[in-house]
Scaffold this motif. Structure first.
Motif, PDB file in Angstrom:
ATOM      1  N   GLN A   1      16.199  58.634 -98.310  1.00  0.00           N
ATOM      2  CA  GLN A   1      16.004  59.986 -97.772  1.00  0.00           C
ATOM      3  C   GLN A   1      15.786  61.019 -98.869  1.00  0.00           C
ATOM      4  OE1 GLN A   1      19.215  60.985 -95.127  1.00  0.00           O
ATOM      5  NE2 GLN A   1      18.672  59.398 -93.681  1.00  0.00           N
ATOM      6  N   THR A   2      16.651  60.994 -99.882  1.00  0.00           N
ATOM      7  CA  THR A   2      16.560  62.014-100.925  1.00  0.00           C
ATOM      8  C   THR A   2      15.227  61.917-101.666  1.00  0.00           C
ATOM      9  OG1 THR A   2      18.848  61.353-101.218  1.00  0.00           O
ATOM     10  CG2 THR A   2      18.069  63.148-102.548  1.00  0.00           C
TER      11      THR A   2
ATOM     12  N   GLN B   1      12.472  63.216 -99.554  1.00  0.00           N
ATOM     13  CA  GLN B   1      12.505  64.678 -99.495  1.00  0.00           C
ATOM     14  C   GLN B   1      11.899  65.297-100.768  1.00  0.00           C
ATOM     15  OE1 GLN B   1      16.455  66.345 -99.325  1.00  0.00           O
ATOM     16  NE2 GLN B   1      15.739  68.232 -98.397  1.00  0.00           N
TER      17      GLN B   1
ATOM     18  N   ARG C   1       8.445  67.501-100.843  1.00  0.00           N
ATOM     19  CA  ARG C   1       8.487  68.864-101.357  1.00  0.00           C
ATOM     20  C   ARG C   1       7.372  69.098-102.383  1.00  0.00           C
ATOM     21  NH1 ARG C   1      14.153  69.029-103.302  1.00  0.00           N
ATOM     22  NH2 ARG C   1      15.120  69.809-101.413  1.00  0.00           N
TER      23      ARG C   1
ATOM     24  N   LEU D   1      12.951  60.851 -92.534  1.00  0.00           N
ATOM     25  CA  LEU D   1      13.959  61.901 -92.381  1.00  0.00           C
ATOM     26  C   LEU D   1      13.926  62.838 -93.576  1.00  0.00           C
ATOM     27  CD1 LEU D   1      16.985  59.895 -90.965  1.00  0.00           C
ATOM     28  CD2 LEU D   1      15.715  61.693 -89.797  1.00  0.00           C
TER      29      LEU D   1
ATOM     30  N   ALA E   1      13.085  66.814 -93.598  1.00  0.00           N
ATOM     31  CA  ALA E   1      13.961  67.809 -94.229  1.00  0.00           C
ATOM     32  C   ALA E   1      13.162  68.720 -95.161  1.00  0.00           C
ATOM     33  CB  ALA E   1      15.088  67.111 -94.984  1.00  0.00           C
TER      34      ALA E   1
ATOM     35  N   ARG F   1      11.053  71.038 -93.092  1.00  0.00           N
ATOM     36  CA  ARG F   1      11.893  72.036 -92.440  1.00  0.00           C
ATOM     37  C   ARG F   1      12.154  73.205 -93.386  1.00  0.00           C
ATOM     38  NH1 ARG F   1      16.401  68.972 -90.273  1.00  0.00           N
ATOM     39  NH2 ARG F   1      15.212  68.552 -88.379  1.00  0.00           N
ATOM     40  N   GLU F   2      12.328  72.914 -94.661  1.00  0.00           N
ATOM     41  CA  GLU F   2      12.565  73.983 -95.650  1.00  0.00           C
ATOM     42  C   GLU F   2      11.436  74.997 -95.661  1.00  0.00           C
ATOM     43  OE1 GLU F   2      14.892  71.277 -99.004  1.00  0.00           O
ATOM     44  OE2 GLU F   2      12.937  72.097 -99.441  1.00  0.00           O
ATOM     45  N   LYS F   3      10.233  74.521 -95.370  1.00  0.00           N
ATOM     46  CA  LYS F   3       9.066  75.400 -95.436  1.00  0.00           C
ATOM     47  C   LYS F   3       8.613  75.835 -94.046  1.00  0.00           C
ATOM     48  CE  LYS F   3       8.388  75.539 -99.828  1.00  0.00           C
ATOM     49  NZ  LYS F   3       8.428  76.800-100.563  1.00  0.00           N
TER      50      LYS F   3
ATOM     51  N   ALA G   1       9.931  74.103-105.801  1.00  0.00           N
ATOM     52  CA  ALA G   1      10.201  72.698-105.480  1.00  0.00           C
ATOM     53  C   ALA G   1      10.991  72.046-106.609  1.00  0.00           C
ATOM     54  CB  ALA G   1       8.887  71.947-105.242  1.00  0.00           C
TER      55      ALA G   1
ATOM     56  N   SER H   1      14.831  70.551-106.261  1.00  0.00           N
ATOM     57  CA  SER H   1      15.139  69.146-106.571  1.00  0.00           C
ATOM     58  C   SER H   1      16.141  69.033-107.706  1.00  0.00           C
ATOM     59  CB  SER H   1      13.861  68.399-106.965  1.00  0.00           C
ATOM     60  OG  SER H   1      12.955  68.424-105.901  1.00  0.00           O
TER      61      SER H   1
ATOM     62  N   ALA I   1      20.845  74.686 -97.202  1.00  0.00           N
ATOM     63  CA  ALA I   1      19.640  74.120 -97.811  1.00  0.00           C
ATOM     64  C   ALA I   1      18.376  74.708 -97.201  1.00  0.00           C
ATOM     65  CB  ALA I   1      19.636  72.608 -97.644  1.00  0.00           C
ATOM     66  N   LEU I   2      18.504  75.246 -95.974  1.00  0.00           N
ATOM     67  CA  LEU I   2      17.293  75.653 -95.246  1.00  0.00           C
ATOM     68  C   LEU I   2      16.901  77.111 -95.463  1.00  0.00           C
ATOM     69  CD1 LEU I   2      17.485  73.907 -91.789  1.00  0.00           C
ATOM     70  CD2 LEU I   2      16.111  73.364 -93.795  1.00  0.00           C
ATOM     71  N   HIS I   3      17.887  78.002 -95.399  1.00  0.00           N
ATOM     72  CA  HIS I   3      17.562  79.422 -95.493  1.00  0.00           C
ATOM     73  C   HIS I   3      17.239  79.809 -96.922  1.00  0.00           C
ATOM     74  CE1 HIS I   3      20.235  79.637 -91.710  1.00  0.00           C
ATOM     75  NE2 HIS I   3      18.992  79.332 -91.423  1.00  0.00           N
ATOM     76  N   LYS I   4      16.126  80.485 -97.089  1.00  0.00           N
ATOM     77  CA  LYS I   4      15.677  80.826 -98.440  1.00  0.00           C
ATOM     78  C   LYS I   4      15.929  82.297 -98.731  1.00  0.00           C
ATOM     79  CE  LYS I   4      14.092  76.784 -98.675  1.00  0.00           C
ATOM     80  NZ  LYS I   4      13.884  75.714 -99.595  1.00  0.00           N
TER      81      LYS I   4
ATOM     82  N   THR J   1      24.149  67.143-100.938  1.00  0.00           N
ATOM     83  CA  THR J   1      23.149  66.194-100.444  1.00  0.00           C
ATOM     84  C   THR J   1      23.179  66.156 -98.919  1.00  0.00           C
ATOM     85  OG1 THR J   1      23.594  64.869-102.409  1.00  0.00           O
ATOM     86  CG2 THR J   1      22.311  63.827-100.696  1.00  0.00           C
TER      87      THR J   1
ATOM     88  N   GLN K   1      21.305  68.967 -97.628  1.00  0.00           N
ATOM     89  CA  GLN K   1      19.858  68.801 -97.804  1.00  0.00           C
ATOM     90  C   GLN K   1      19.254  67.880 -96.770  1.00  0.00           C
ATOM     91  OE1 GLN K   1      19.276  67.564-101.887  1.00  0.00           O
ATOM     92  NE2 GLN K   1      18.497  69.584-102.409  1.00  0.00           N
ATOM     93  N   ILE K   2      19.886  66.708 -96.558  1.00  0.00           N
ATOM     94  CA  ILE K   2      19.255  65.757 -95.643  1.00  0.00           C
ATOM     95  C   ILE K   2      19.765  65.910 -94.218  1.00  0.00           C
ATOM     96  CG2 ILE K   2      18.668  64.085 -97.437  1.00  0.00           C
ATOM     97  CD1 ILE K   2      21.068  62.477 -96.764  1.00  0.00           C
TER      98      ILE K   2
ATOM     99  N   ALA L   1      23.468  57.925 -99.775  1.00  0.00           N
ATOM    100  CA  ALA L   1      22.890  59.162-100.307  1.00  0.00           C
ATOM    101  C   ALA L   1      23.208  59.352-101.787  1.00  0.00           C
ATOM    102  CB  ALA L   1      23.399  60.353 -99.514  1.00  0.00           C
TER     103      ALA L   1
END
Lengths: 360, 313
Positions: free
Chosen positions: A209-210, A213, A217, A239, A243, A246-248, B32, B36, B149-152, B222, B225-226, B233
Motif C-alpha cells: 500500500q505505502t 501510494q 503521488r 488502496l 489514498a 484522495r489527497e488530491k 509529493a 513521502s 493526511a488528507l487535509h492540506k 502510516t 496515510q493509508i 505497513a
C-alpha cells in the motif's frame, strides 16, 4: 492395585490378540491423516485469513487438526518448517503448501516426496515443472487463479471507464512472479484491443500500500491531467493509489482497478471510489488445496488416476464492479459448502480449467 | 564545509533530475516529495538518537506495525467496536515508548548487544501485531484522524508539518539538553563519560525510548496515510531509516552526525526514488541505481573522516 494392573494388562493383551488381524487389515486400507499442514504467506491479510478459514472447514469436517505455518513470504522459513515436520516422521502426511516464490516450488515438492508425504501447492509454479513430471508421487496438484483473465478484464473495464482513450499507469507487484506476469499479459491484451488506451508508465510497487501510494503521488505530479486511470496488480497497491488520489481530490475521477476482491476494496467499488477488482474465491483456494491433499493422503484419491487438467488448474473468479458488488458484500460463505464431503463430490467442480503453457 | 557532502549530493541530484524533466521542480512534485518524506523522517529522527550513541535499533519494522494495528483497532474502525479517539493514539504511542524503553533496559542493564536485543524485539512486536490483527484490515472511520493526511494547508498535510516540528524539537533536544549532548559523548568515548561519573545507562535507555516512541508514531502516521490498519505497513521502514542516517553523515560507530544530517539523508533517498519515477528510469534498474547512489553519497560525505582515522570497519 498390583493385581488390578495385571488383570487389566491381561485383558488388553487378549483384546489385542483378538482384534489384531482386523486392525492390521484396517491399516492396509490406509490410515486417515489426523493433521493437515497449511503453509501461508502471512496471517496478517484478509486473503490468507480466508484461505485458512477454507482449509479449517475441511479439517473440521473430517475431524483432523489444521496446523498453519506462516513465513512472512520468506521461502527459507517455510523450508525450515517443512524440514522440521518431515524430520519428525510424516509419511502419508497431507500438505497444502504455499511456495513463497517459484524458486522454492521444486524444493518443497521434492522434500515432500523424499519424506513420503503428499502436497498441493498454491499460486507459484515455475513454467517448466508440473505435478506430473516433478516429484509426481507426492505433488498432487497446483492450484491458482487466472491472472491473465484478471489483467484482461480489469484492463477492459478501465478502457470502458476512460472512454477508450487516454493514458493509464501500472502498479506491478514483484517482477518474475507468475500472478504479476499473468496480470501484465492480460493488461497488454486489453491494451491491444483498446488502442486508444496507452500505458504512460509501469512501476514496481511490491504489492504494498505505502509503495503504491508514493508512486501514484509521483505520477499525479508528473502527468497531471494526462493520468486517466491506474491499473494496480493487486488490491493493496490499489488502496495506496486511491489514498494518493484522495489527497488530491481525484478519487473517483481517476478510475483504479485492483485484483483479489478484498472486502475493503469491494466497499470502495460500491462507493464509486474504485472501478473494479477481480474477486477470487480465497476460501475455496484453501479448501480445495487442503481437501485434495487430504483425499490422496487418506486413500480416497489415487494420484495416478488424475488427469493433467486435474493437477494444474485455475479456480473460478468474478470481476467485481459496481453492478455486482452489493451481492458480493452481502454473501456469507456457508461452512457446509466447504466440508470435505461437499468438495469430494467433485473436487474440480469450480475449476476454470488447466493452466495454459507460457503464463508462469 | 566538510560536512556539506550530503547537502551537495542532494543539490546535485535535484539539478540532474531538474535538467532531465521540467516537471521535477514543479510545486506539485515538491509537495509529493515532502509527503513521502514525512514518515521516513520520523523514523530517521528517532534512529539518530540511538546511532549517535554507537548502538542500533532494528525493531522498527515490528514496533511500527504494532502501533499501527493497536491504533486501528482502538480508534473508530470497521472491524471492532472500540472508539477511543485520541486515546487510541496515546495507547499506540505508549506501546512504542514502552518497547523502546525495554530495548534500552535490556541492552544497557543486561549488557546485551543492541543489535541482538532489538532484532529479538522486532520479531516479538511483529508477532504481537499479527496476533492482534483481526481477520480483515480495519478501515479507520475517524474522519479527523484520516484528515491528518488528507487535509492540506498550503499544499501540505499535517503529517509534513508534524515531521518538521518534530525535527525542530529533536534538534533542540540534541543540542541543548544533557540527553542529546551526553548521547554524542557516549558514542565518541563511553569509557570517558563513565569516568566523569555520569550514569550512562539512563541516557542509553532514554535514547531507545525516544526511538521506540517515534517509530510507533511512524506506524500511526502510516495508518493515517493509508486509512487502514495493516501489520505489513511497517515493511521497508527500517533499511531506509538507517540508510538515511548514514547517508546524511551519522556514523554507525557513533559520536557524529545528528538529526539535521539524517533529515538530509531522508530527502536524498526520497528525492532519488521520486526522480527515478519522474524521469522514467527502467523500474527494474531502479533498485540498482539506488544502491549506487547510496555508496556514492556515503563515500562523498565521509571521505574526510576516512583519511583522518585511516580505519575502516
Amino acid at each position: 492395585m498390583k493385581l488390578l494392573k495385571r488383570i487389566s494388562a491381561a485383558v488388553v493383551a487378549a483384546v489385542a490378540i483378538a482384534v489384531g488381524p482386523m486392525a492390521g487389515h484396517g491399516a492396509m486400507a490406509q490410515e486417515k491423516p489426523k493433521t493437515i499442514y497449511l503453509a501461508v504467506g502471512t496471517t496478517s491479510s484478509e486473503y490468507w485469513q480466508e484461505v485458512i478459514w477454507g482449509a479449517e472447514q475441511v479439517a473440521n469436517s473430517v475431524g483432523a487438526k489444521l496446523e498453519v505455518y506462516e513465513s512472512g513470504f520468506d521461502g527459507q522459513k517455510h523450508m525450515q518448517q517443512l524440514g522440521a515436520i518431515l524430520a519428525a516422521g510424516c509419511e502419508g502426511c497431507a500438505f497444502a503448501w504455499f511456495p513463497d516464490s517459484t524458486a522454492f516450488t521444486k524444493a518443497f515438492v521434492e522434500r515432500a516426496e523424499a519424506g513420503g508425504a503428499f502436497m498441493t501447492t498454491m499460486w507459484n509454479r515455475p513454467e517448466e515443472i508440473h505435478p506430473w513430471d516433478t516429484a509426481s508421487d507426492a505433488w498432487i496438484a497446483n492450484i491458482s487463479f487466472d491472472g491473465v483473465d484478471s489483467g484482461y478484464q480489469n484492463g477492459m473495464a478501465l478502457c470502458k471507464a476512460i472512454g477508450g482513450k487516454g493514458g493509464i499507469a501500472v502498479l506491478k507487484g514483484t517482477p518474475d512472479n507468475p500472478p504479476s506476469k499473468q496480470r501484465e499479459i492480460g493488461l497488454l491484451k486489453a491494451v491491444s484491443e483498446c488502442p486508444g488506451m496507452t500505458i504512460l508508465d509501469t512501476q514496481i510497487g511490491n504489492w504494498g500500500q505505502t509503495e503504491g501510494q508514493n508512486i501514484t503521488r509521483t505520477w499525479i505530479a508528473r502527468y497531471g491531467d494526462q493520468l486517466k486511470g491506474v491499473f494496480a496488480q493487486n488490491d493493496g497497491m490499489a488502496l495506496g493509489a486511491v489514498a494518493a488520489l484522495r489527497e488530491k481530490g481525484l478519487v473517483g475521477k481517476v478510475p483504479v482497478t485492483g485484483s483479489d476482491g478484498s472486502s475493503d476494496v469491494l466497499k470502495l467499488i460500491k462507493s464509486g471510489e474504485m472501478l473494479s477488482s477481480m474477486r477470487i474465491s480465497s476460501q475455496l483456494h484453501g479448501a480445495v488445496a487442503a481437501a485434495l491433499a487430504y483425499a490422496v493422503a487418506s486413500g480416497d484419491l489415487k494420484i495416478g488416476d488424475l488427469a493433467q487438467a486435474q493437477r494444474d488448474f485455475y479456480l473460478v473468479q468474478t470481476l467485481a464492479t459496481k453492478d455486482n458488488v452489493d451481492a458480493m458484500l452481502s454473501a456469507q460463505p456457508n461452512p457446509a459448502d466447504f466440508s470435505y464431503d461437499a468438495l469430494k463430490k467433485n473436487f474440480w467442480a469450480r475449476s476454470k480449467g488447466q493452466i495454459p503453457v507460457g503464463v508462469n | 564545509m566538510k560536512s556539506a557532502g550530503p547537502i551537495v549530493s542532494l543539490l546535485a541530484m535535484v539539478l540532474v533530475f531538474a535538467s532531465l524533466t521540467p516537471n521535477f521542480v514543479s510545486a506539485a512534485n515538491l509537495q509529493a516529495i515532502l509527503e513521502s518524506a514525512a514518515v521516513p523522517a520520523v523514523v530517521a529522527i528517532g534512529m539518530t538518537f540511538v546511532l549517535v550513541q554507537g548502538s542500533i535499533d532494528l525493531s522498527g519494522e515490528g514496533v511500527a506495525p504494532l502501533a499501527n494495528i493497536l491504533l486501528s483497532i482502538l480508534i473508530a474502525n470497521s472491524v471492532t467496536a472500540h472508539d477511543l479517539g485520541a486515546g487510541a493514539i496515546a495507547v499506540a504511542l505508549a506501546a512504542g515508548l514502552a518497547v523502546g524503553a525495554l530495548n534500552g533496559i535490556l541492552y544497557a542493564h543486561l549488557r546485551m548487544p543492541s543489535l541482538i536485543v532489538t532484532l529479538a524485539m522486532w520479531l516479538i512486536t511483529l508477532g504481537l501485531a499479527a496476533l492482534l490483527f483481526p481477520s480483515r484490515q480495519p478501515q479507520i472511520l475517524d474522519g479527523g484522524f484520516v484528515g491528518l493526511a488528507l487535509h492540506k494547508h498550503l499544499g501540505l498535510s499535517a503529517l509534513v508539518y508534524l515531521a518538521m516540528a518534530l525535527a525542530l524539537v529533536a534538534f533542540i533536544v540534541e543540542r541543548r539538553t544533557k540527553l542529546g549532548r551526553i548521547g554524542f559523548a557516549i558514542g565518541a568515548d563511553e569509557a570517558l563519560v563513565r569516568l566523569a561519573g555520569v550514569n550512562v545507562n539512563v541516557y542509553k535507555v532514554g535514547a531507545f525510548a525516544i526511538c521506540g516512541c517515534l517509530t510507533g508514531l511512524a506506524g500511526i502516521l502510516t495508518a493515517a496515510q493509508i486509512g487502514v490498519g495493516n501489520p505489513l505497513a511497517g515493511e521497508g521502514l527500517l533499511f531506509p531509516g538507517i540508510a538515511a542516517c548514514v547517508i546524511g553523515g551519522t556514523l554507525l560507530s557513533g559520536g557524529r552526525g545528528g538529526v539535521l544530517h539524517s533529515l538530509v539523508g531522508v530527502l536524498v533517498l526520497v528525492t532519488l526514488r521520486n526522480g527515478l519515477v519522474q524521469t522514467g528510469a527502467n523500474p527494474l534498474l531502479q533498485k540498482a541505481i539506488e544502491g549506487v547512489v547510496i555508496v556514492v553519497a556515503v563515500a562523498a560525505s565521509t571521505w574526510h573522516l576516512r583519511r583522518k582515522t585511516r580505519v575502516v570497519k
